[in-house]
Write a protein that holds these residues in place. Structure first.
Motif, PDB file in Angstrom:
ATOM      1  N   ALA A   7       0.831  -1.212   0.000  1.00 35.79           N
ATOM      2  CA  ALA A   7       0.000   0.000   0.000  1.00 35.79           C
ATOM      3  C   ALA A   7       0.864   1.260   0.000  1.00 35.79           C
ATOM      4  O   ALA A   7       0.566   2.236  -0.693  1.00 35.79           O
ATOM      5  N   LEU A   8       1.945   1.234   0.779  1.00 32.91           N
ATOM      6  CA  LEU A   8       2.848   2.375   0.838  1.00 32.91           C
ATOM      7  C   LEU A   8       3.534   2.603  -0.503  1.00 32.91           C
ATOM      8  O   LEU A   8       3.606   3.737  -0.997  1.00 32.91           O
ATOM      9  N   LEU A   9       4.021   1.529  -1.103  1.00 34.77           N
ATOM     10  CA  LEU A   9       4.693   1.636  -2.402  1.00 34.77           C
ATOM     11  C   LEU A   9       3.732   2.129  -3.476  1.00 34.77           C
ATOM     12  O   LEU A   9       4.051   3.052  -4.238  1.00 34.77           O
ATOM     13  N   LEU A  10       2.543   1.536  -3.531  1.00 27.97           N
ATOM     14  CA  LEU A  10       1.571   1.936  -4.544  1.00 27.97           C
ATOM     15  C   LEU A  10       1.078   3.358  -4.307  1.00 27.97           C
ATOM     16  O   LEU A  10       0.894   4.129  -5.261  1.00 27.97           O
ATOM     17  N   GLY A  11       0.891   3.727  -3.043  1.00 29.54           N
ATOM     18  CA  GLY A  11       0.475   5.096  -2.726  1.00 29.54           C
ATOM     19  C   GLY A  11       1.501   6.114  -3.177  1.00 29.54           C
ATOM     20  O   GLY A  11       1.164   7.177  -3.705  1.00 29.54           O
ATOM     21  N   MET A  98      -1.677  11.074   1.770  1.00 26.95           N
ATOM     22  CA  MET A  98      -0.810  11.684   2.782  1.00 26.95           C
ATOM     23  C   MET A  98       0.438  12.310   2.164  1.00 26.95           C
ATOM     24  O   MET A  98       1.139  13.073   2.822  1.00 26.95           O
ATOM     25  N   LEU A  99       0.741  11.987   0.914  1.00 24.43           N
ATOM     26  CA  LEU A  99       1.959  12.450   0.257  1.00 24.43           C
ATOM     27  C   LEU A  99       1.672  13.624  -0.667  1.00 24.43           C
ATOM     28  O   LEU A  99       0.569  13.742  -1.207  1.00 24.43           O
ATOM     29  N   ALA A 100       2.684  14.472  -0.877  1.00 28.52           N
ATOM     30  CA  ALA A 100       2.417  15.707  -1.617  1.00 28.52           C
ATOM     31  C   ALA A 100       3.539  16.124  -2.565  1.00 28.52           C
ATOM     32  O   ALA A 100       3.628  17.292  -2.941  1.00 28.52           O
ATOM     33  N   ALA A 101       4.392  15.184  -2.977  1.00 23.88           N
ATOM     34  CA  ALA A 101       5.514  15.552  -3.849  1.00 23.88           C
ATOM     35  C   ALA A 101       5.033  16.129  -5.177  1.00 23.88           C
ATOM     36  O   ALA A 101       5.498  17.187  -5.614  1.00 23.88           O
ATOM     37  N   PRO A 162       5.581  12.398   6.245  1.00 26.97           N
ATOM     38  CA  PRO A 162       4.493  11.427   6.056  1.00 26.97           C
ATOM     39  C   PRO A 162       4.997  10.022   5.739  1.00 26.97           C
ATOM     40  O   PRO A 162       4.475   9.042   6.275  1.00 26.97           O
ATOM     41  N   LEU A 163       6.021   9.905   4.885  1.00 21.78           N
ATOM     42  CA  LEU A 163       6.590   8.588   4.595  1.00 21.78           C
ATOM     43  C   LEU A 163       7.142   7.940   5.864  1.00 21.78           C
ATOM     44  O   LEU A 163       6.971   6.730   6.090  1.00 21.78           O
ATOM     45  N   PHE A 164       7.779   8.728   6.692  1.00 21.34           N
ATOM     46  CA  PHE A 164       8.345   8.249   7.956  1.00 21.34           C
ATOM     47  C   PHE A 164       7.255   7.634   8.836  1.00 21.34           C
ATOM     48  O   PHE A 164       7.391   6.509   9.352  1.00 21.34           O
ATOM     49  N   ALA A 167       5.531   4.521   7.284  1.00 26.02           N
ATOM     50  CA  ALA A 167       6.359   3.331   7.430  1.00 26.02           C
ATOM     51  C   ALA A 167       6.286   2.780   8.851  1.00 26.02           C
ATOM     52  O   ALA A 167       6.278   1.568   9.064  1.00 26.02           O
ATOM     53  N   LEU A 168       6.206   3.673   9.840  1.00 25.21           N
ATOM     54  CA  LEU A 168       6.158   3.245  11.238  1.00 25.21           C
ATOM     55  C   LEU A 168       4.817   2.636  11.625  1.00 25.21           C
ATOM     56  O   LEU A 168       4.761   1.629  12.333  1.00 25.21           O
ATOM     57  N   GLY A 169       3.722   3.247  11.165  1.00 23.86           N
ATOM     58  CA  GLY A 169       2.406   2.809  11.653  1.00 23.86           C
ATOM     59  C   GLY A 169       1.312   2.757  10.623  1.00 23.86           C
ATOM     60  O   GLY A 169       0.127   2.775  10.999  1.00 23.86           O
ATOM     61  N   GLY A 170       1.670   2.705   9.352  1.00 23.96           N
ATOM     62  CA  GLY A 170       0.651   2.612   8.314  1.00 23.96           C
ATOM     63  C   GLY A 170      -0.197   3.868   8.200  1.00 23.96           C
ATOM     64  O   GLY A 170       0.150   4.929   8.731  1.00 23.96           O
ATOM     65  N   ALA A 171      -1.340   3.737   7.535  1.00 22.87           N
ATOM     66  CA  ALA A 171      -2.205   4.880   7.273  1.00 22.87           C
ATOM     67  C   ALA A 171      -2.681   5.594   8.547  1.00 22.87           C
ATOM     68  O   ALA A 171      -2.735   6.827   8.573  1.00 22.87           O
ATOM     69  N   PRO A 172      -3.050   4.870   9.636  1.00 30.83           N
ATOM     70  CA  PRO A 172      -3.513   5.582  10.839  1.00 30.83           C
ATOM     71  C   PRO A 172      -2.478   6.558  11.396  1.00 30.83           C
ATOM     72  O   PRO A 172      -2.808   7.702  11.728  1.00 30.83           O
ATOM     73  N   LEU A 173      -1.219   6.125  11.481  1.00 32.16           N
ATOM     74  CA  LEU A 173      -0.188   7.018  12.019  1.00 32.16           C
ATOM     75  C   LEU A 173       0.139   8.129  11.015  1.00 32.16           C
ATOM     76  O   LEU A 173       0.457   9.257  11.414  1.00 32.16           O
ATOM     77  N   GLY A 174       0.041   7.822   9.723  1.00 33.55           N
ATOM     78  CA  GLY A 174       0.229   8.851   8.707  1.00 33.55           C
ATOM     79  C   GLY A 174      -0.809   9.943   8.821  1.00 33.55           C
ATOM     80  O   GLY A 174      -0.506  11.139   8.718  1.00 33.55           O
ATOM     81  N   VAL A 175      -2.063   9.562   9.047  1.00 29.20           N
ATOM     82  CA  VAL A 175      -3.142  10.535   9.212  1.00 29.20           C
ATOM     83  C   VAL A 175      -2.973  11.308  10.520  1.00 29.20           C
ATOM     84  O   VAL A 175      -3.253  12.507  10.578  1.00 29.20           O
TER      85      VAL A 175
END
Length: 323
Positions: A7-11, A98-101, A162-164, A167-175
């Motif tokens: 999910a992280l890679l595809l996102g 969550m990403l904005a590049a 956001p990537l950090f 990676a640590l906690g998936g979408a919940p921690l990213g949000v």
């Protein structure tokens, strides 16, 4: 674990391809709505004193990220109960949002395009959409510096941090991180309205960005040479100027970027009609030019790709350890 890895890679790839389409509902808009509603509610129930506003601000800083975390966690749990592929699709979408590049590059390049056409008014309008300072009185150099500084600072806030946390906690921690960052951008001002009310949100944002901002700077230094920029100068300026900002984090990436480009950034700026004295970052080895916006975006993308590789290694190690 494998699903979160993918999910992280595809996102990440979705963000590089599509950015932030205006038609797609975005969690940050919902978080912004929540912040506005809670601010109104809390201000109505606490006295308009220093202590009252600080207490209300602490409650805001606690409620917004926790509500965001629990809402996303509950939604993911529900989707997983329904169908594992539905769960994967939702987590991928959240990682992507969550990403904005791509969005950062797109918006900053609008400034570049106007400057290339000698359309200063158009450039001022474009840069006003991505910076918090007053832009109407800026010169061409001022507009260019503002765009470069925004790309540099948001390399951390909008991408590496956001990537950090993803990676640590998936979408919940990213949000959770995005909620804190959004809260800081809305109430973390040192003006009359938010000096006391927004203090807790600003401090929490400083804490969460402490590691990612420094990691972002080192990633920018590492990718500078392969991108044809000055890695040695980036390291020198970073070591010297990384604390030349009121925020403990903002100058980290600005210093690395200024050194890599061989230009001087920051300095005095106007906010809400008030001139704020700020130290400069970097050395004036040459004037800042519109092409530096493109170079700053190369640093953004290079650091982002390297960070993704680190995230994938971390996730893979977690997979080996925990299955």
């Amino acid at each position: 674990m494998i699903g979160s890895f993918a999910a992280l890679l595809l996102g990440f790839l979705l963000d590089l391809c599509f950015g932030d389409p205006q038609w797609l509902p975005h969690p940050v808009r919902l978080i912004g709505w929540l912040i506005q509603k809670l601010e109104t509610l809390l201000r109505a129930h606490f006295p308009k004193t220093k202590r009252g506003e600080q207490t209300a601000g602490v409650l805001l800083a606690v409620l917004v990220p926790l509500l965001s975390l629990f809402a996303v966690g509950a939604l993911l749990f529900l989707f997983r109960k329904i169908n594992v592929w539905l769960y994967f699709a939702l987590e991928t979408l959240l990682c992507y949002q969550m990403l904005a590049a791509k969005s950062l590059r797109t918006e900053s390049m609008k400034v570049y395009d106007h400057l290339r056409k000698d359309d200063l008014e158009g450039a001022k309008k474009a840069v006003s959409m991505i910076v918090g300072r007053d832009t109407q009185a800026l010169s061409k150099t001022g507009v260019t510096k503002a765009a470069v500084e925004t790309v540099a600072e948001n390399t951390s806030d909008g991408e590496i941090a956001p990537l950090f946390f993803l990676a640590l906690g998936g979408a919940p921690l990213g949000v959770f991180y995005k909620a804190v960052n959004t809260m800081d951008s809305m109430v973390g001002y040192k003006n009359e309205r938010y000096l006391h009310f927004g203090r807790a949100a600003a401090k929490l944002d400083d804490i969460l960005n402490f590691i990612p901002s420094r990691l972002s700077a080192w990633l920018m230094i590492l990718v500078a040479r392969p991108l044809g920029l000055d890695a040695k100068n980036a390291l020198r300026v970073y070591r010297r100027d990384r604390f030349c900002h009121a925020s403990p984090n903002s100058a980290q990436t600005e210093a690395a970027c200024a050194g890599a480009l061989g230009v001087q950034l920051a300095g005095d700026a106007s906010y809400f009609g008030k001139l704020v004295a700020k130290p400069t970052i970097g050395d004036k080895m040459r004037p800042v030019v519109p092409e530096d916006i493109r170079r700053a975006n190369r640093l953004l993308y290079g650091a982002s790709i390297l960070m993704l590789l680190l995230c994938m290694i971390f996730r893979f190690c977690m997979l080996l350890c925990w299955g």
